[in-house]
Design an enzyme around this catalytic site. Sequence first.
Site, mmCIF file in Angstrom:
data_model
loop_
_atom_site.group_PDB
_atom_site.id
_atom_site.type_symbol
_atom_site.label_atom_id
_atom_site.label_comp_id
_atom_site.label_asym_id
_atom_site.label_seq_id
_atom_site.Cartn_x
_atom_site.Cartn_y
_atom_site.Cartn_z
ATOM 1 N N LYS A 112 0.842 -1.201 0.000
ATOM 2 C CA LYS A 112 0.000 0.000 0.000
ATOM 3 C C LYS A 112 0.875 1.247 0.000
ATOM 4 O O LYS A 112 1.876 1.323 0.718
ATOM 5 C CB LYS A 112 -0.900 -0.032 1.236
ATOM 6 C CG LYS A 112 -1.890 1.130 1.343
ATOM 7 C CD LYS A 112 -2.712 0.982 2.610
ATOM 8 C CE LYS A 112 -3.727 2.098 2.776
ATOM 9 N NZ LYS A 112 -4.505 1.938 4.027
ATOM 10 N N SER B 243 -9.255 1.824 3.515
ATOM 11 C CA SER B 243 -8.438 2.569 2.583
ATOM 12 C C SER B 243 -7.404 1.721 1.846
ATOM 13 O O SER B 243 -6.675 2.236 0.996
ATOM 14 C CB SER B 243 -7.708 3.687 3.346
ATOM 15 O OG SER B 243 -6.836 3.156 4.330
ATOM 16 N N SER C 82 -9.343 -0.415 7.660
ATOM 17 C CA SER C 82 -8.829 -0.232 6.311
ATOM 18 C C SER C 82 -8.259 -1.463 5.635
ATOM 19 O O SER C 82 -8.039 -1.436 4.435
ATOM 20 C CB SER C 82 -7.781 0.886 6.292
ATOM 21 O OG SER C 82 -8.391 2.140 6.430
#
Length: 472
Positions: free
Chosen positions: A80, A157, A181
């Site tokens: 990420k 996220s 997330s």
Amino acid sequence: MTDLCSLSATELTAAYAAGDLSPVAVTEAALDRAEAIAPVVNPFVFIDREGALGDAGAAEERWLRGAPAGPVDGVPVTVKDILLQRGHPTGRGLAPAPGDDGPWTEDAPSVARLRASGAVFLGKTTTPELGWKGVTDSPAHGATGNPYAPERTSGGSSGGSAAAVALGAGPLSLGTDGGGSVRIPASFCGIFALKPTYGRVPLYPASAFGTLAHVGPMTGNAADAALMLDVVGHPDPRDWSHLGPPPGAFRDALSAGAEGVAGLRVAFSPALGQVEVEPAVAAAVRRAVDRLADLGAQVVETDPPVPPLERVREAFHTLWFSGAARVTQFFDDARLAGLDPGLREIRDVGAGLGALDYLAAVDMRMAMGRAAGEFHEEFDLLVTPTMPGTAFAKGVEAPEGSGLVRWTEWTPFTYPFNMTQQPAASMPCGTDPDGLPIGLHLVGARHADALVLRAAHALYEAGVAAIPPPSW
């Protein structure tokens, strides 16, 4: 998907050891898959073909010598774009600004552990700016779609990571979770994700959102998550709040006893006593819990002592919005104007909060943590839905027509357990009438990561997670 792209990390390393597969061939297949899905679901900030093939070639040489660097040598991995990765920008979902051109010389602790273990880094995955919300879109990178329905959200996220894993662009990904997330997109995309106990995976640089933020594995199953946690779940001196060494290998805990979940005391809370859950979700989760009972768990339907969610959400917002204000504190007017309007709104609220507001929210956390600890004296595991519904349209913070505004209003099962720092995992347990994945949420006491993984693995072995793959 090609056969190579559907193999787990555990299967890949076994095949490498047997000489049946080449890390270079596997990486080429994963890169081809990544490039094919990129224009459809937008899961990547960038794909590093040259670097990945270099990593894979080195891994192949080590396997040929019979000297792999570690448990994930030659396995394609994505990261990420919140976490530092040496040699590449870490944009955190933001548009580039002066000074963002590096040099990028440092790995985050979890990335460094994967690198030392021989992982093949395919690229960085999409995130909303600063990982601030439960869906994945940003002015700089656009919206990330769902593998099962690209016009819908992947969640967030860590939505880019979830979409990449679900579609075969590497079996492992590193995500972050400050309020759900890794678990929100895992639920929406039909994969496994674990938010470990806070501090189990060290984090550097420290998150602006403080001790809400965890780093965790996003994988195709619980066994791969245990494998990944064995690599990344070790101390790093750069994180002042990291935990000590784990008590043992998480992979060993999967088979710690033939009983699997037999005898576990499981609390099943269909709605935390407060949440309206879609009927298809409620039915799928109940079937999974019934399977737990069939496997020998002692299941009691009861709710944990979670305060009224409006109060929990208010405390979480105080902590979260303050973090948003802090991380953007020195942005100039032009950079602030370019932010997601929702992020600007919460940072403005956070900037107006005072120390007493913040400490009151900390008091709420401590009370919730104490109550959770006492609850887990009676129950080994708490089971809930991961999400009250399935994936909605991409490009919005909350489902259109719902009357909801902030992402925390539709994620009631996830962020409370960031407040308490407990380990929590999401795994698929069915699909809704539109074929969209449904997530089962498994929560353990602090430090009971191995137990959460063991229970999830038992459910995988029992077929609970067997949902159709994305059809394209």
